[in-house]
Design an enzyme around this catalytic site. Structure first.
Site, PDB file in Angstrom:
ATOM      1  CB  CYS A   1      -0.971  -0.019   1.182  1.00 33.93           C
ATOM      2  SG  CYS A   1      -0.198   0.148   2.794  1.00 33.93           S
ATOM      3  CG  HIS A   2       1.011   6.098   0.395  1.00 38.18           C
ATOM      4  ND1 HIS A   2       0.523   7.276   0.876  1.00 38.18           N
ATOM      5  CD2 HIS A   2       2.155   6.423  -0.256  1.00 38.18           C
ATOM      6  CE1 HIS A   2       1.333   8.270   0.529  1.00 38.18           C
ATOM      7  NE2 HIS A   2       2.327   7.769  -0.160  1.00 38.18           N
TER       8      HIS A   2
END
Length: 115
Positions: free
Chosen positions: A73-74
């Site tokens: 993810c980020h």
């Protein structure tokens, strides 16, 4: 669930290939579509599967519980949540990319945009 820094993924994949040549790891990107459009990661030898975290309860059937899953993810928070969900579904070869795509851009490949 393992937590590996981005710079540790390539050696991990090499060791996996030596240990389990039939393994077909999946890079599970749980970010939103706009994030994937902004910054995309491809890992040699891993099939990219994009299932946003909120869609994972209905979309995890696209994954093979017998294959290793690398989650991204980020920053690494949503990917942990995704892997916890998959562990509850019987997946057991799970790796979180610690720090997410932001750490990957910072520590491995600065050509990947940061956002």
């Amino acid at each position: 669930m393992q937590h590996l820094r981005p710079e540790d993924i390539a050696p991990w994949l090499d060791a996996l290939r030596q240990r389990e040549p039939q393994a077909r790891p999946v890079l599970l990107d749980v970010r939103e579509p706009w994030e994937l459009a902004t910054a995309r990661l491809e890992i040699d030898g891993a099939a990219l599967v994009h299932i946003p975290l909120q869609s994972l309860p209905h979309g995890h059937d696209a994954l093979d519980p017998g294959q290793p899953v690398l989650a991204l993810c980020h920053h690494g928070v949503r990917s942990v949540a995704a892997l916890r969900f998959l562990a509850d579904q019987g997946f057991d070869h799970l790796v979180n990319i610690a720090g997410g795509i932001d750490a990957w851009s910072r520590d491995v490949d600065p050509s990947i945009p940061r956002y």
